[in-house]
Design an enzyme around this catalytic site. Sequence first.
Site: not given
Length: 307
Positions: A250-253
């Site tokens: 979920a890093a980018g989101d």
Amino acid sequence: MTNHVTIVGSLNVDTTMKVKRMPLPGETIAALDKTNAAGGKGANQAVAAARSGAETAFVGQVGEDAGGEMMVQALKDNNVDTAGIHVDPKAGTGSAAILLDENGQNSILVYGGANQQLSIKEVEDARDQIAAADFVIAQFETPQEATLRAFQIAKENGVKTILNPAPAHKIDPEVLKLTDLIIPNETESSALTGIIVTDETSMLMSAAKFAQMGVRNLIITVGAKGAFYCTQDGYNFIPAFKVNAVDTTAAGDTFIGALSSQLKPDMSNIEKALVYAQRASSLAVQKLGALPSIPTHDEVIAASKNN
């Protein structure tokens, strides 16, 4: 002032299996652990925005099944307005199978399901949620026709649009013309522009290419290295915070949702918003799971004070 953010995007039930390493072609290996959780790029971004204090609404679609009920409840539990979520009686709720290795790297298979049935009609039904926003965010886990209509409604009402072109594939030129800010990672940027992202020069070339396509504001995320931005007022590279990552799902989101909660519509505070988003993302990768890993505003501020 509280930002109002509307997400037009995907809702997936994530099944994550932890493995020591990724399997080779034709190889069967044992999973060390298995979990089911709410996810999808749209859901992750919505929860990230809401947990960072934005008034958040969602436009999307689930199946008429237990997974759909779980997804809607997960968003409600995070104070996301779900009035714009429709139920498709035929297609199942979207799902994702995630392989996660011991280094925190992942490989993901996605079944679009009801996400791929999101149409202009559902977007039209959510006109009020779109018109009331400061930012409308879309990704490519739902049809571009729906994104185009959402962005058209946004522009009719003076709402800023953010496009996360993931997963990367050919973009309708009309969508780009209606995009105020595009946020690809370095791989997606290269796929869309044909310019390999390696340094500041290549990033500026990418920005110029996106401007030719109609998008004048760009952020390229470069994983653990940081993020590059280029707007009409300037450009810079903001380094990421150094942490030990256990799950980058979920890093980018988290980055995008957190950014939208802090960014001013005129983007005058983009560096400050980027630092906040980087901090939120750095916290997310230190926990397992997508939604469970996304930090709250208080957690981001506390982490900022401790470093």
